[in-house]
Write an enzyme that holds these catalytic residues in place. Structure first.
Site, mmCIF file in Angstrom:
data_model
loop_
_atom_site.group_PDB
_atom_site.id
_atom_site.type_symbol
_atom_site.label_atom_id
_atom_site.label_comp_id
_atom_site.label_asym_id
_atom_site.label_seq_id
_atom_site.Cartn_x
_atom_site.Cartn_y
_atom_site.Cartn_z
ATOM 1 N N ARG A 293 -83.140 -81.127 29.717
ATOM 2 C CA ARG A 293 -82.213 -81.283 30.841
ATOM 3 C C ARG A 293 -82.668 -80.469 32.046
ATOM 4 O O ARG A 293 -83.181 -79.364 31.894
ATOM 5 C CB ARG A 293 -80.800 -80.856 30.417
ATOM 6 C CG ARG A 293 -80.074 -81.909 29.602
ATOM 7 C CD ARG A 293 -78.781 -81.370 29.013
ATOM 8 N NE ARG A 293 -78.991 -80.830 27.676
ATOM 9 C CZ ARG A 293 -78.044 -80.251 26.946
ATOM 10 N NH1 ARG A 293 -76.825 -80.124 27.430
ATOM 11 N NH2 ARG A 293 -78.311 -79.806 25.739
ATOM 12 N N ASP B 85 -89.596 -77.560 23.127
ATOM 13 C CA ASP B 85 -89.376 -76.466 22.197
ATOM 14 C C ASP B 85 -90.103 -75.209 22.669
ATOM 15 O O ASP B 85 -91.323 -75.227 22.880
ATOM 16 C CB ASP B 85 -89.869 -76.871 20.805
ATOM 17 C CG ASP B 85 -89.369 -75.951 19.710
ATOM 18 O OD1 ASP B 85 -89.682 -74.751 19.768
ATOM 19 O OD2 ASP B 85 -88.663 -76.433 18.799
ATOM 20 N N HIS C 152 -70.618 -75.029 25.098
ATOM 21 C CA HIS C 152 -71.029 -74.100 24.036
ATOM 22 C C HIS C 152 -69.914 -73.120 23.699
ATOM 23 O O HIS C 152 -70.167 -71.986 23.275
ATOM 24 C CB HIS C 152 -72.293 -73.321 24.419
ATOM 25 C CG HIS C 152 -73.529 -74.167 24.504
ATOM 26 N ND1 HIS C 152 -74.469 -73.989 25.493
ATOM 27 C CD2 HIS C 152 -73.974 -75.188 23.748
ATOM 28 C CE1 HIS C 152 -75.450 -74.863 25.330
ATOM 29 N NE2 HIS C 152 -75.164 -75.608 24.265
ATOM 30 N N ASN D 290 -71.584 -79.455 12.998
ATOM 31 C CA ASN D 290 -71.913 -78.994 14.345
ATOM 32 C C ASN D 290 -73.139 -79.758 14.837
ATOM 33 O O ASN D 290 -74.263 -79.430 14.494
ATOM 34 C CB ASN D 290 -72.178 -77.494 14.324
ATOM 35 C CG ASN D 290 -72.571 -76.943 15.679
ATOM 36 O OD1 ASN D 290 -72.593 -77.650 16.673
ATOM 37 N ND2 ASN D 290 -72.900 -75.670 15.706
ATOM 38 N N ARG E 290 -90.915 -72.629 21.059
ATOM 39 C CA ARG E 290 -91.962 -72.210 20.125
ATOM 40 C C ARG E 290 -93.291 -72.875 20.460
ATOM 41 O O ARG E 290 -94.353 -72.222 20.486
ATOM 42 C CB ARG E 290 -91.545 -72.534 18.696
ATOM 43 C CG ARG E 290 -90.368 -71.730 18.187
ATOM 44 C CD ARG E 290 -89.801 -72.296 16.903
ATOM 45 N NE ARG E 290 -89.184 -73.606 17.119
ATOM 46 C CZ ARG E 290 -88.471 -74.251 16.200
ATOM 47 N NH1 ARG E 290 -88.301 -73.728 14.992
ATOM 48 N NH2 ARG E 290 -87.943 -75.435 16.467
ATOM 49 N N GLU F 95 -71.014 -71.024 14.916
ATOM 50 C CA GLU F 95 -70.028 -71.960 15.447
ATOM 51 C C GLU F 95 -69.208 -72.598 14.336
ATOM 52 O O GLU F 95 -68.033 -72.935 14.524
ATOM 53 C CB GLU F 95 -70.741 -73.035 16.272
ATOM 54 C CG GLU F 95 -71.426 -72.487 17.512
ATOM 55 C CD GLU F 95 -72.491 -73.414 18.064
ATOM 56 O OE1 GLU F 95 -72.394 -73.793 19.235
ATOM 57 O OE2 GLU F 95 -73.431 -73.752 17.319
ATOM 58 N N GLU G 215 -81.960 -65.929 19.420
ATOM 59 C CA GLU G 215 -82.002 -65.151 18.187
ATOM 60 C C GLU G 215 -83.419 -64.869 17.704
ATOM 61 O O GLU G 215 -83.653 -63.868 17.022
ATOM 62 C CB GLU G 215 -81.249 -65.888 17.073
ATOM 63 C CG GLU G 215 -79.755 -66.005 17.311
ATOM 64 C CD GLU G 215 -79.086 -66.955 16.330
ATOM 65 O OE1 GLU G 215 -79.624 -67.139 15.214
ATOM 66 O OE2 GLU G 215 -78.045 -67.532 16.675
#
Length: 395
Positions: free
Chosen positions: A239, A281, A179, A9, A283, A380, A332
């Site tokens: 993006r 990111d 996705h 993936n 985070r 996935e 998540e």
């Protein structure tokens, strides 16, 4: 010697994998490579619950795939490459040509390459992965699972653009959605966990470096925030997401850019990275915002606001909302983003339990919430493995 299948993936800046043993589909090993192309990329490899994390620079997806195969061999999960009889690949764009998974041959590879212009961050690395594994595992059959397939059920009123009809009729210009394996997996999992009635009207939020929302009615996709390409919809890691189309000729003329230059700006230099000037990111941006960086906070505010807008629009598509699902890296793991998104959804009856949200629990809604709010880790690879088995008739 038992048969094994490998699910690959590849995302725009990451790669996940799982090795399954047949016929029981037992997961023998899994892992992921994060921040591909950056100096601080990491390779996480897990066998029988024991995890090994290596800081290992990965310049591209080819290096990441080679590291995965080498890891399987050196850890003796496999003793010989011939044990892997099939490999499944997640492919970003299948256009109108692929609404189901297919066995990969020369014609399929040619079509994936042709469609790369519509998914420049993904289809090329997907194809590179296919060709690399043809060399590394020459005896294994390969199967393609397309991001766009799950969204084949979107109705014309949602996938058509307000362009001359001949553009659609002659050139297939329409909304496709992406996705798919992630939205399909969490949809199936939510319906298994919460029942069909609770998931009659559902919105799934795949929030990672790439991000998209999907509206599902009785388990079927009826709208997706991504469009003709994965550039559309939400602001993402690098993006732009949706912008006024007139911006494109404007910046071409003002900055003397070619169409390829503009494509790079919109796909690689925009989004959270472009707004913050710091990182793609969440985070990193959350930490910077906490320390008072106003541009990091602005990037997060725009990101959250756009998610809220799509949730509102898709609730209209569904004529209500029963379940809201967060998945993928940000969905998540970022309690901050989930809390910020849901803070403005009280009008829909959404109310979070802050302790459950902070703990990344499965159900994070408060007892008096009118909408189920769930955090479901995506898988996935299990969809890819299912497709390998179905296409090749393996048991």
């Amino acid at each position: 010697m038992s048969q094994k299948i490998l699910a690959i993936n590849s995302g725009s800046s990451s790669l996940k994998f799982k090795l399954y043993e047949l016929p029981d589909q037992t997961v023998l090993a899994n892992g992921h490579v994060d921040r591909i192309g950056q100096r601080n990329s990491t390779f996480t490899f897990e066998i029988h619950g024991k995890q090994n994390v290596q800081a290992e620079a990965m310049k591209d997806h080819l290096a990441a795939i080679q590291a995965v195969v080498n890891g399987l061999l050196t850890s003796h999960v496999i003793e010989h490459k011939s044990e892997i009889v099939a490999v499944g690949h997640r492919i970003s764009h299948g256009g109108r040509f692929y609404t189901h998974p297919v066995r990969i041959d020369a014609a399929v590879k040619a079509k994936i390459k042709e469609l790369s212009v519509l998914s420049p961050l993904h289809n090329p690395v997907n194809l590179a992965g296919i060709e690399a594994l043809e060399k590394i595992l020459p005896e294994a059959q390969e199967v393609a699972t397309f991001d766009t397939s799950f969204h084949a059920t979107i109705p014309a009123k949602a996938y058509m653009y307000g362009l001359p009809y001949s553009y659609f009729e002659d050139h297939d210009i329409r909304r496709y959605g992406f996705h798919g394996p992630s939205h399909e997996y969490v949809t199936l999992k939510a319906r298994e966990l919460f029942g069909e009635q609770q998931t009659h009207r559902m919105i799934t939020c795949h929030l990672g470096n790439g991000a998209s929302l999907c509206a599902e009615l009785d388990g079927k996709s009826v709208n997706s925030s991504m469009g003709f390409t994965p550039l559309a919809g939400l602001l993402m890691g690098t993006r732009s997401g949706d912008i006024d189309p007139e911006i494109i000729p404007f910046i071409e003329e003002r900055f003397h850019l070619s169409s390829e230059d503009v494509r790079k700006v919109l796909n690689q230099d925009s989004g959270l990275l472009g707004l913050s000037g710091i990182s793609n990111d969440v985070r990193d941006l959350s930490e910077a915002a906490h320390e008072g960086n106003s541009r990091a906070q602005l990037a997060l505010d725009v990101y959250v606001h756009q998610i809220q807008q799509y949730i509102g629009a898709y609730t209209t598509d569904l004529d209500g909302l029963d379940t809201l699902v967060f998945t993928a890296g940000v969905g998540e793991h970022s309690a901050i983003v989930r809390q910020a998104v849901c803070a403005q959804l009280g009008y829909l009856g959404v109310k979070l339990d802050e302790a459950k949200n902070q703990a990344n629990a499965l159900s994070i809604e408060a007892p008096d919430s009118q909408v189920k709010v769930a955090v479901i880790p995506t898988d996935e690879e299990s969809i890819i493995a299912r497709d390998i088995i179905q296409v090749l008739g393996l048991n």
